[in-house]
Write a protein that holds these residues in place. Structure first.
Motif, mmCIF file in Angstrom:
data_model
loop_
_atom_site.group_PDB
_atom_site.id
_atom_site.type_symbol
_atom_site.label_atom_id
_atom_site.label_comp_id
_atom_site.label_asym_id
_atom_site.label_seq_id
_atom_site.Cartn_x
_atom_site.Cartn_y
_atom_site.Cartn_z
ATOM 1 N N MET A 242 0.831 -1.210 0.000
ATOM 2 C CA MET A 242 0.000 0.000 0.000
ATOM 3 C C MET A 242 0.863 1.257 0.000
ATOM 4 O O MET A 242 0.508 2.264 -0.622
ATOM 5 N N LEU A 243 2.004 1.215 0.673
ATOM 6 C CA LEU A 243 2.925 2.356 0.612
ATOM 7 C C LEU A 243 3.442 2.524 -0.811
ATOM 8 O O LEU A 243 3.531 3.649 -1.324
ATOM 9 N N ALA A 244 3.790 1.416 -1.459
ATOM 10 C CA ALA A 244 4.267 1.481 -2.845
ATOM 11 C C ALA A 244 3.189 2.061 -3.758
ATOM 12 O O ALA A 244 3.479 2.873 -4.657
ATOM 13 N N ALA A 245 1.936 1.658 -3.545
ATOM 14 C CA ALA A 245 0.836 2.173 -4.368
ATOM 15 C C ALA A 245 0.672 3.676 -4.177
ATOM 16 O O ALA A 245 0.465 4.426 -5.141
ATOM 17 N N ALA A 246 0.759 4.140 -2.927
ATOM 18 C CA ALA A 246 0.653 5.578 -2.663
ATOM 19 C C ALA A 246 1.784 6.337 -3.357
ATOM 20 O O ALA A 246 1.575 7.420 -3.923
ATOM 21 N N LEU A 247 2.976 5.770 -3.336
ATOM 22 C CA LEU A 247 4.124 6.433 -3.966
ATOM 23 C C LEU A 247 3.993 6.467 -5.481
ATOM 24 O O LEU A 247 4.376 7.446 -6.121
ATOM 25 N N LEU A 248 3.439 5.405 -6.060
ATOM 26 C CA LEU A 248 3.215 5.415 -7.507
ATOM 27 C C LEU A 248 2.230 6.514 -7.889
ATOM 28 O O LEU A 248 2.395 7.192 -8.918
ATOM 29 N N GLY A 249 1.209 6.712 -7.066
ATOM 30 C CA GLY A 249 0.269 7.802 -7.319
ATOM 31 C C GLY A 249 0.940 9.154 -7.237
ATOM 32 O O GLY A 249 0.667 10.059 -8.040
ATOM 33 N N PHE A 250 1.857 9.312 -6.280
ATOM 34 C CA PHE A 250 2.546 10.596 -6.116
ATOM 35 C C PHE A 250 3.579 10.831 -7.216
ATOM 36 O O PHE A 250 3.774 11.971 -7.656
ATOM 37 N N LEU A 251 4.245 9.766 -7.671
ATOM 38 C CA LEU A 251 5.287 9.924 -8.692
ATOM 39 C C LEU A 251 4.716 10.453 -10.006
ATOM 40 O O LEU A 251 5.464 10.962 -10.843
ATOM 41 N N ARG A 252 3.416 10.336 -10.197
ATOM 42 C CA ARG A 252 2.778 10.933 -11.378
ATOM 43 C C ARG A 252 3.065 12.439 -11.436
ATOM 44 O O ARG A 252 3.169 13.029 -12.524
ATOM 45 N N TYR A 253 3.200 13.073 -10.294
ATOM 46 C CA TYR A 253 3.457 14.508 -10.226
ATOM 47 C C TYR A 253 4.893 14.836 -9.798
ATOM 48 O O TYR A 253 5.301 15.994 -9.858
ATOM 49 N N ASN A 254 5.636 13.840 -9.371
ATOM 50 C CA ASN A 254 6.948 14.092 -8.783
ATOM 51 C C ASN A 254 8.115 13.683 -9.674
ATOM 52 O O ASN A 254 9.235 14.141 -9.480
ATOM 53 N N PHE A 255 7.854 12.794 -10.662
ATOM 54 C CA PHE A 255 8.946 12.400 -11.545
ATOM 55 C C PHE A 255 9.287 13.559 -12.481
ATOM 56 O O PHE A 255 8.439 14.391 -12.795
ATOM 57 N N HIS A 256 10.537 13.614 -12.927
ATOM 58 C CA HIS A 256 11.029 14.745 -13.722
ATOM 59 C C HIS A 256 10.252 14.921 -15.027
ATOM 60 O O HIS A 256 10.052 13.960 -15.753
ATOM 61 N N PRO A 257 9.821 16.138 -15.322
ATOM 62 C CA PRO A 257 9.944 17.371 -14.530
ATOM 63 C C PRO A 257 8.845 17.434 -13.456
ATOM 64 O O PRO A 257 7.653 17.379 -13.776
ATOM 65 N N ALA A 258 9.265 17.539 -12.218
ATOM 66 C CA ALA A 258 8.332 17.486 -11.090
ATOM 67 C C ALA A 258 7.460 18.735 -11.027
ATOM 68 O O ALA A 258 7.886 19.839 -11.377
ATOM 69 N N ARG A 259 6.229 18.524 -10.549
ATOM 70 C CA ARG A 259 5.328 19.642 -10.290
ATOM 71 C C ARG A 259 5.210 19.913 -8.794
ATOM 72 O O ARG A 259 4.664 20.936 -8.384
ATOM 73 N N ILE A 260 5.693 18.999 -7.977
ATOM 74 C CA ILE A 260 5.676 19.157 -6.525
ATOM 75 C C ILE A 260 6.766 18.281 -5.932
ATOM 76 O O ILE A 260 7.095 17.222 -6.486
ATOM 77 N N PHE A 261 7.364 18.729 -4.835
ATOM 78 C CA PHE A 261 8.375 17.948 -4.127
ATOM 79 C C PHE A 261 7.751 17.247 -2.919
ATOM 80 O O PHE A 261 6.718 17.678 -2.397
ATOM 81 N N LEU A 262 8.420 16.207 -2.454
ATOM 82 C CA LEU A 262 8.000 15.554 -1.216
ATOM 83 C C LEU A 262 8.104 16.499 -0.033
ATOM 84 O O LEU A 262 7.263 16.476 0.866
ATOM 85 N N GLY A 263 9.138 17.335 -0.027
ATOM 86 C CA GLY A 263 9.421 18.158 1.141
ATOM 87 C C GLY A 263 9.981 17.318 2.265
ATOM 88 O O GLY A 263 10.013 16.076 2.196
ATOM 89 N N ASP A 264 10.416 17.966 3.322
ATOM 90 C CA ASP A 264 10.910 17.215 4.483
ATOM 91 C C ASP A 264 9.798 16.380 5.110
ATOM 92 O O ASP A 264 10.048 15.298 5.638
ATOM 93 N N CYS A 265 8.569 16.879 5.036
ATOM 94 C CA CYS A 265 7.457 16.112 5.600
ATOM 95 C C CYS A 265 7.292 14.789 4.868
ATOM 96 O O CYS A 265 6.874 13.786 5.457
#
Length: 355
Positions: A195-218
């Motif tokens: 489930m963590l991997a699935a959440a990250l795959l959803g986020f990488l849609r916006y985070n892989f280069h060229p990123a539209r948002i960063f993870l941030g320290d949080c």
């Protein structure tokens, strides 16, 4: 199986849907990452991506899994780490305050039974009961991995992708321990990791280069913390001879990059929290790789380490130790070659010899 599929869809779908909203809020709250000499990006970027990953993952967990004491400890600690990271992303925190917050997040695990109670000696297979040492060992492990993932978050999609590979590897190792060795309690870690991997795959849609948002320290601290706790909950419970080494191999990229960074800074008499531009991703860019190529190379190394961790979990002890020796030689040689150990890479030595 149905719960797993529901969890995967919730984790990935919610993260994918929430990320654009989080991006907007990051600009409103001033949680932005501005360009500077040490950083690779050249424009103001929103942070707080970890909030979207947290929303997707935690929702999936609450819907599909019973709240055992260990799971409550994980969710409580994740929430504390997320809040600490949001504070840092919006207002800024000193390294000492961040470290103190990480220690507190590790301490909340102890009353709920999330501890490294024993380790297995890889040379003779004997179980070593840590006793009271389990407390400092647990805190050190959680804080170390939290900071290690935080430190590699220097390129678009890097920390998220490496963490996704690590999570999938944990699920595979958990499945092999469950099927081959009959290790109890692995079903929980398999679901959490996937489930963590699935959440990250959803986020990488916006985070892989060229990123539209960063993870941030949080986000980067959240991923490190979650992976560290999942390793304690699942992988360290095995009594196989190399069980103590498997999490180290799975998280090899962030741990080794951090280890070499500490060596460099100590050798040069610099504070260990002082940032530099000699991390693995910096060196790959200096070798002429593009942004995407550097990230994909590190993904490839992470996948190889993940495959090695699975093999270590299945082969005999003497074969596992032989494999570890070979891996250590290759890693040290490779680290020297690209320059992450602080040694002057051949390309720089050749360039300087021309002048």
């Amino acid at each position: 199986m149905l719960k797993l599929w529901v969890g995967l869809l919730l984790a990935g779908g919610i993260t994918l849907a929430v990320t654009p909203w989080v991006r907007q809020q990051a600009f409103r709250w001033g949680a932005v990452d501005r360009p500077e000499a040490r950083k690779v990006h050249r424009k103001v970027m929103p942070r707080l991506g970890g909030l979207a990953v947290y929303a997707g993952f935690v929702t999936a967990v609450l819907v599909t899994m019973p709240l055992t004491p260990a799971l409550r400890g994980l969710l409580l600690g994740m929430t504390l780490i997320l809040l600490l990271g949001i504070w840092d992303d919006t207002r800024g925190l000193s390294p000492r305050v961040k470290l103190a917050g990480q220690v507190v997040a590790a301490l909340v695990l102890l009353p709920l039974g999330v501890q490294v109670h024993f380790i297995t000696n890889p040379f003779n297979g004997h179980i070593v009961d840590l006793g009271w040492l389990s407390i400092p060992v647990t805190i050190f492990w959680v804080v170390a991995v939290t900071n290690a993932v935080n430190l590699i978050d220097g390129l678009d999609g890097l920390a998220g992708g490496v963490s996704c590979i690590a999570a999938v590897t944990m699920a595979v190792v958990g499945w092999t321990q469950w099927q081959v060795f009959g290790a109890a309690g692995q079903r929980e870690i398999i679901m959490l990791a996937l489930m963590l991997a699935a959440a990250l795959l959803g986020f990488l849609r916006y985070n892989f280069h060229p990123a539209r948002i960063f993870l941030g320290d949080c986000g980067s601290m959240l991923l490190g913390y979650t992976l560290a706790v999942m390793a304690i909950m699942g992988l360290t419970k095995s009594v196989t001879a190399v069980s103590v080494l498997v999490p180290l191999v799975i998280l090899g990229i962030p741990l080794l990059d951090t280890f070499f960074a500490i060596l460099r800074r100590c050798h040069r008499h610099r504070p260990i929290f002082q940032p530099d531009k000699e991390h693995l991703h910096h060196q790959l860019l200096a070798m002429g790789l593009s942004h995407r190529q550097a990230v994909l190379v590190i993904y490839g190394v992470s996948a190889l380490l993940g495959a090695s961790a699975v093999i270590l979990n299945l082969v005999a002890t003497d074969q596992a130790l032989a494999l570890l020796v070979v891996m250590a030689i290759v890693i040290i040689a490779g680290a020297n070659k690209v320059g992450v150990t602080g040694r002057i890479p051949d390309r720089d030595r050749q360039a300087s010899s021309r002048f």
